[in-house]
Write an enzyme that holds these catalytic residues in place. Sequence first.
Site, mmCIF file in Angstrom:
data_model
loop_
_atom_site.group_PDB
_atom_site.id
_atom_site.type_symbol
_atom_site.label_atom_id
_atom_site.label_comp_id
_atom_site.label_asym_id
_atom_site.label_seq_id
_atom_site.Cartn_x
_atom_site.Cartn_y
_atom_site.Cartn_z
ATOM 1 N N CYS A 186 0.850 -0.942 0.056
ATOM 2 C CA CYS A 186 -0.351 -0.014 -0.089
ATOM 3 C C CYS A 186 0.816 1.018 -0.256
ATOM 4 O O CYS A 186 2.128 1.349 -0.060
ATOM 5 C CB CYS A 186 -1.225 0.387 1.212
ATOM 6 S SG CYS A 186 -2.214 -1.653 1.864
ATOM 7 N N ARG B 293 1.688 1.131 -5.891
ATOM 8 C CA ARG B 293 1.788 0.503 -5.042
ATOM 9 C C ARG B 293 0.631 0.061 -4.604
ATOM 10 O O ARG B 293 0.604 -1.147 -3.958
ATOM 11 C CB ARG B 293 2.451 1.225 -3.303
ATOM 12 C CG ARG B 293 3.255 2.030 -4.059
ATOM 13 C CD ARG B 293 4.236 2.779 -2.493
ATOM 14 N NE ARG B 293 4.437 1.907 -1.574
ATOM 15 C CZ ARG B 293 6.074 1.442 -1.371
ATOM 16 N NH1 ARG B 293 7.188 2.467 -2.000
ATOM 17 N NH2 ARG B 293 6.090 1.259 0.032
ATOM 18 N N TRP C 132 -3.823 -2.602 -1.205
ATOM 19 C CA TRP C 132 -3.643 -3.309 -2.237
ATOM 20 C C TRP C 132 -3.832 -4.082 -0.856
ATOM 21 O O TRP C 132 -3.120 -5.001 0.404
ATOM 22 C CB TRP C 132 -1.568 -3.655 -2.245
ATOM 23 C CG TRP C 132 -1.524 -5.070 -3.217
ATOM 24 C CD1 TRP C 132 -2.082 -5.276 -4.642
ATOM 25 C CD2 TRP C 132 -1.756 -6.202 -2.523
ATOM 26 N NE1 TRP C 132 -2.009 -6.716 -5.354
ATOM 27 C CE2 TRP C 132 -1.739 -6.985 -3.360
ATOM 28 C CE3 TRP C 132 -1.459 -6.586 -1.475
ATOM 29 C CZ2 TRP C 132 -0.814 -8.236 -3.306
ATOM 30 C CZ3 TRP C 132 -1.428 -8.309 -1.824
ATOM 31 C CH2 TRP C 132 -0.702 -8.612 -2.894
ATOM 32 N N ASN D 143 0.760 0.503 5.945
ATOM 33 C CA ASN D 143 1.265 -0.233 5.146
ATOM 34 C C ASN D 143 2.175 -1.542 6.151
ATOM 35 O O ASN D 143 2.384 -1.108 7.093
ATOM 36 C CB ASN D 143 1.870 0.503 4.301
ATOM 37 C CG ASN D 143 2.592 -0.544 3.478
ATOM 38 O OD1 ASN D 143 2.713 -1.327 2.904
ATOM 39 N ND2 ASN D 143 3.916 0.361 2.532
ATOM 40 N N GLY D 144 1.583 -2.923 5.468
ATOM 41 C CA GLY D 144 2.320 -3.935 5.698
ATOM 42 C C GLY D 144 1.301 -5.182 6.785
ATOM 43 O O GLY D 144 0.006 -4.470 6.322
ATOM 44 N N GLU E 12 11.689 -15.761 -17.588
ATOM 45 C CA GLU E 12 11.301 -14.606 -17.606
ATOM 46 C C GLU E 12 10.126 -13.948 -18.977
ATOM 47 O O GLU E 12 8.795 -13.879 -18.073
ATOM 48 C CB GLU E 12 12.052 -13.836 -17.446
ATOM 49 C CG GLU E 12 11.883 -12.303 -17.643
ATOM 50 C CD GLU E 12 10.662 -11.854 -16.614
ATOM 51 O OE1 GLU E 12 10.681 -12.372 -15.580
ATOM 52 O OE2 GLU E 12 10.580 -10.738 -17.079
ATOM 53 N N LYS F 164 5.770 -12.926 -17.895
ATOM 54 C CA LYS F 164 5.265 -11.631 -18.144
ATOM 55 C C LYS F 164 3.738 -12.416 -19.055
ATOM 56 O O LYS F 164 3.355 -11.458 -18.995
ATOM 57 C CB LYS F 164 6.258 -11.221 -19.469
ATOM 58 C CG LYS F 164 7.432 -10.921 -19.222
ATOM 59 C CD LYS F 164 8.025 -9.544 -18.448
ATOM 60 C CE LYS F 164 8.173 -9.935 -16.869
ATOM 61 N NZ LYS F 164 8.317 -9.307 -15.778
ATOM 62 N N GLU G 182 1.388 -12.704 -15.948
ATOM 63 C CA GLU G 182 1.242 -11.640 -15.312
ATOM 64 C C GLU G 182 0.263 -10.171 -16.480
ATOM 65 O O GLU G 182 -0.623 -9.890 -15.058
ATOM 66 C CB GLU G 182 2.987 -10.659 -14.734
ATOM 67 C CG GLU G 182 2.864 -9.365 -13.824
ATOM 68 C CD GLU G 182 4.225 -9.265 -13.848
ATOM 69 O OE1 GLU G 182 5.041 -9.570 -14.914
ATOM 70 O OE2 GLU G 182 4.352 -8.426 -13.104
ATOM 71 N N HIS H 181 10.306 -35.123 -19.238
ATOM 72 C CA HIS H 181 9.956 -36.115 -17.195
ATOM 73 C C HIS H 181 8.688 -35.465 -17.232
ATOM 74 O O HIS H 181 8.720 -35.441 -15.695
ATOM 75 C CB HIS H 181 11.492 -35.550 -17.096
ATOM 76 C CG HIS H 181 12.309 -35.969 -17.325
ATOM 77 N ND1 HIS H 181 12.794 -37.255 -16.948
ATOM 78 C CD2 HIS H 181 14.466 -35.025 -18.007
ATOM 79 C CE1 HIS H 181 14.422 -37.876 -18.318
ATOM 80 N NE2 HIS H 181 14.687 -36.453 -17.584
ATOM 81 N N LYS I 141 3.175 -2.477 -7.592
ATOM 82 C CA LYS I 141 4.948 -2.708 -8.068
ATOM 83 C C LYS I 141 5.486 -2.759 -6.694
ATOM 84 O O LYS I 141 6.724 -3.705 -6.917
ATOM 85 C CB LYS I 141 5.185 -1.248 -8.760
ATOM 86 C CG LYS I 141 5.867 -0.956 -9.388
ATOM 87 C CD LYS I 141 6.463 -2.052 -10.403
ATOM 88 C CE LYS I 141 7.293 -1.262 -11.651
ATOM 89 N NZ LYS I 141 7.997 -2.086 -12.484
HETATM 90 O O1 M6R Z 1 11.199 -4.613 -6.688
HETATM 91 P P1 M6R Z 1 11.386 -5.865 -6.953
HETATM 92 O O2 M6R Z 1 12.548 -5.976 -8.434
HETATM 93 O O3 M6R Z 1 12.188 -6.634 -6.099
HETATM 94 O O4 M6R Z 1 10.426 -6.852 -6.845
HETATM 95 C C1 M6R Z 1 10.269 -7.928 -7.589
HETATM 96 C C2 M6R Z 1 8.956 -8.322 -8.093
HETATM 97 O O5 M6R Z 1 8.249 -8.535 -7.369
HETATM 98 C C3 M6R Z 1 8.858 -8.189 -9.377
HETATM 99 O O6 M6R Z 1 10.686 -8.466 -10.244
HETATM 100 C C4 M6R Z 1 7.470 -8.735 -10.104
HETATM 101 O O7 M6R Z 1 7.833 -10.159 -10.197
HETATM 102 C C5 M6R Z 1 6.876 -7.961 -11.185
HETATM 103 N N1 M6R Z 1 6.616 -7.396 -11.563
HETATM 104 C C6 M6R Z 1 7.573 -9.126 -12.847
HETATM 105 O O8 M6R Z 1 7.526 -8.483 -13.859
#
Ligand code: M6R
Length: 606
Positions: A2, A27, A72, A98-99, A479, A483, A486, A502, A601
């Site tokens: 948040c 956030r 969030w 936040n937390g 990766e 993407k 996500e 396997h 983020k």
């Molecule tokens: O800010 P960070 O690099 O520590 O974040 C880690 C992950 O939360 C971040 O890379 C997340 O997987 C991304 N949204 C992927 O696109």
Amino acid sequence: MCGIYGYIGPRNGVKIAIDGLKRLEYRGYDSAGIGCIVDNGIDCVKEVGKIGVLEAVVDGLTSHAVIAHTRWATHGKVTRENAHPHLDETGAVAVVHNGIIENYTELRNKLKEEGVHFHTETDTEVIAQLIARIYEGNFLRAVQQAVLLLHGSYAIAVLHKNHPDQIVTAAAGCPLVIGVGAHETFLSSDPNALAHHTREVIYLEDGEVALIKADETQVFDATQAQISKKTDALLHDIGTVSKGDFQHFTLKEIFEQAQTVKNALFSRASEEYGTVAFEELHLTANELLTIKRVLIIACGTSWHAGYVAKYLLEDVARIPTDVEISSEFRYKNPIVEGGTLVIAISQSGETADTIAAVREVKAKGAYVVALCNVQGSTLAREAASCLFLRAGPEIGVCSTKAFTSQLVVLTLFTLLMARLRHMSKNEGHSFLHAMHELPDQIDEILGHADAIHTIAKKYSQYNDFFFLGRRYMYPTSLEGALKLKEIAYVNANGYPAGELKHGPIALINETCPTIALAGDKVTYDKLLSNLMEVKARHGKIIAITDAGHGALKDIADDIIVIPKTLDELAPITYSVACQLFAYFVALERGAEIDKPRNLAKSVTVE
Ligand code: M6R
């Protein structure tokens, strides 16, 4: 996850806080709210949805003391009631948080037994009720006493209706920054959201509580003793970042990568000696030579960058390297032997698990180098050295340009370590030469965006994908799959191609396409055999390759050809192609690309 914003001073804090929340919206964007001192007490306005929804309903509201929040959801559904601020049952205390308060059930039950009535499902309401219950006329003291009872992580900002000229704030495990202005004071979860108001900031450390007034800030440590804190200077104002002509920030950021890769390289390559020098790395050549092992800790995309670095450091620099997911690592009892260098990777520098893991290895005596994109972030301040990504603000929740910058910095670090050990100057020169070609190669891939869009459109209605690769292409496949999951909300699995038989090959049929990352020359022929196995089971194949057409032409249903580079650098170029593919699938499916559902983020909770 948040975001908190606050203001106290002579101006209308409501407008300032709404603007602050917009800068923090990355956030969390489930719901938002604002609490402010008004003539007869505290007024709270909360709305589900983006900040724009809240902004429309606070029009006309004014106040000189405001706390605000973008949420969030952790505890409790996304509803107006569960949005922050939360009030105690008398409406005297308002809290944004936040937390996560881990012992909130216990505290809540205890307060209930004492006759306190709760109105929401959140852990935050407990904080407001607790402060109100403890309060006996001294606002600061009530907050100080309350936080001693909290277990977990928090950054909070609190208003009390009897103290209209004060905000009390506290932090433990979550970032909170106070911005010192001229006769006005700000607070925020992110220093960058303050920089357009003031460059003078105070970072609250764990356990600290601050009493904030327009003209003065007093900070107290966990023993409740007043302490003198130094003011840090923010280096620059990142300003309001715009999408320009792009439909989404994510696309803009994908297209920025030729430049961001250049930025990451800039002034770090030492052409004369075919090696690398990092201004921010506070380790001498002799100290670097004593490193026997590298341990990388990170989450999500940053963990994928770390996984590529494991291949690089072992293969090119011949240094044994482990890569660990921070959330798992932090609960191990890690063995950190002498000669271990820890690299913590985090774009935001605020990922709670990575910071906790860093604190654990620091406690065991490790030297920590951070790779981070955000100056002033918690990780950048915690690490002994911080290598900045120089990617500029990444607004899209989906990490794109930060990932390729992470890869560039990790590759440069590998080159530095290799040159210190066994690599010749000539080899170093060739390596650097290949790195300098990357920006043009990325531009070339971006030039194929329309062709990639056409292929993405063709496959946009499939619901399951495999991404296959070997060696450097294996973490790249992880990766690529992330993407797609996500931003397009499509099930995708990254897999080492040789491992398919396997088990996972059972899933291959005409409804489950495979993206083949054919960017590793050492294992190219092996990958072709694996793809034949897919083909034999009617699996559709989209190949990304730099090898021209050759044998792949007969196997693949569609081909994306990208420029040739070293195997070690291919994760960078192949990732750009994967990002475009995921973006266009998401676009065709009508997904919300910049702010995907359920994600934030900056992941500041465990
Ligand atoms: O800010 P960070 O690099 O520590 O974040 C880690 C992950 O939360 C971040 O890379 C997340 O997987 C991304 N949204 C992927 O696109």
